[in-house]
Design an enzyme around this catalytic site. Structure first.
Site, PDB file in Angstrom:
ATOM      1  N   HIS A  17      29.004 -76.266 -17.735  1.00 32.32           N
ATOM      2  CA  HIS A  17      28.387 -77.442 -18.358  1.00 32.32           C
ATOM      3  C   HIS A  17      26.866 -77.342 -18.279  1.00 32.32           C
ATOM      4  CE1 HIS A  17      32.223 -79.749 -17.079  1.00 32.32           C
ATOM      5  NE2 HIS A  17      32.282 -79.593 -18.393  1.00 32.32           N
ATOM      6  N   LYS A  41      42.891 -91.193 -17.717  1.00 34.04           N
ATOM      7  CA  LYS A  41      42.867 -90.172 -16.670  1.00 34.04           C
ATOM      8  C   LYS A  41      42.457 -90.790 -15.342  1.00 34.04           C
ATOM      9  CE  LYS A  41      41.932 -86.110 -19.480  1.00 34.04           C
ATOM     10  NZ  LYS A  41      41.076 -84.937 -19.649  1.00 34.04           N
ATOM     11  N   ARG A  90      34.503 -72.063 -24.721  1.00 35.36           N
ATOM     12  CA  ARG A  90      34.775 -71.000 -23.765  1.00 35.36           C
ATOM     13  C   ARG A  90      35.624 -69.901 -24.377  1.00 35.36           C
ATOM     14  NH1 ARG A  90      37.286 -74.862 -19.351  1.00 35.36           N
ATOM     15  NH2 ARG A  90      38.267 -75.422 -21.297  1.00 35.36           N
ATOM     16  N   SER A 129      36.814 -77.729 -15.176  1.00 36.92           N
ATOM     17  CA  SER A 129      36.765 -78.737 -14.111  1.00 36.92           C
ATOM     18  C   SER A 129      38.099 -78.842 -13.382  1.00 36.92           C
ATOM     19  CB  SER A 129      36.377 -80.102 -14.691  1.00 36.92           C
ATOM     20  OG  SER A 129      35.061 -80.073 -15.171  1.00 36.92           O
TER      21      SER A 129
END
Length: 169
Positions: A17, A41, A90, A129
């Protein structure tokens, strides 16, 4: 003035990040990094904690502002008069999802929002993460993955969780 927004859960913020934030801050005059408050979440850190962490992590970047939001990104962007979204990629699997989101955001904004994709530097391509949280939960070494002070905060969170779980027994 060229302004953009980079959003995410940042739970926790990773070196990947930070790579995207630093590079986007070189491209845009103002970069707003905004923490998404996703009520579906259960994050490790609260929105307020993530905002505070990002402020600390970006304190050396004068054109970076930290904020938070909930709801649709296009509504947030409209409210802040932002027309560019920054997203990091990514792998090819990210691209498929991010392309769909970019097209949806463009449609929802009546073609007023564009998305700019920055590919993650190779050294961070494996970072996520969720992987970092899993490693930390087993006391693995996450120091190469996150800013040093963030690693300490993550380890502290998991120590607190283990203490509270043990006291519940």
């Amino acid at each position: 003035m060229k302004r953009a927004v980079y959003t995410g859960s940042f739970d926790p913020v990773t070196n990947g990040h930070m790579d995207i934030i630093r590079r986007a801050a070189e491209i845009f005059d103002v970069l707003i990094v905004s923490v998404l408050n996703n009520k579906e979440k259960t994050p490790l850190f609260s929105v307020e904690e993530r905002v505070k962490i990002l402020k600390e992590a970006t304190k050396d970047l004068p054109n970076v502002q930290i904020d938070s939001f909930s709801g649709l990104l296009v509504d947030y962007a409209r409210e802040k008069d932002l027309h560019v979204i920054v997203r990091g990629l990514r792998a090819i699997t990210d691209f498929e999802y991010e392309l769909q989101m970019a097209q949806t955001n463009r449609m929802l904004s009546h073609e007023k929002i564009d998305t700019v994709f920055l590919t993650t530097s190779l050294e961070y391509a494996y970072l996520s993460s969720s992987a970092i949280k899993q490693i930390a939960s087993f006391d693995g070494d996450i120091t190469p993955c996150v800013p040093d002070f963030v690693a300490d905060l993550i380890y502290d969170k998991y120590r607190q969780k283990k203490l509270s779980e043990n006291s519940d027994v």
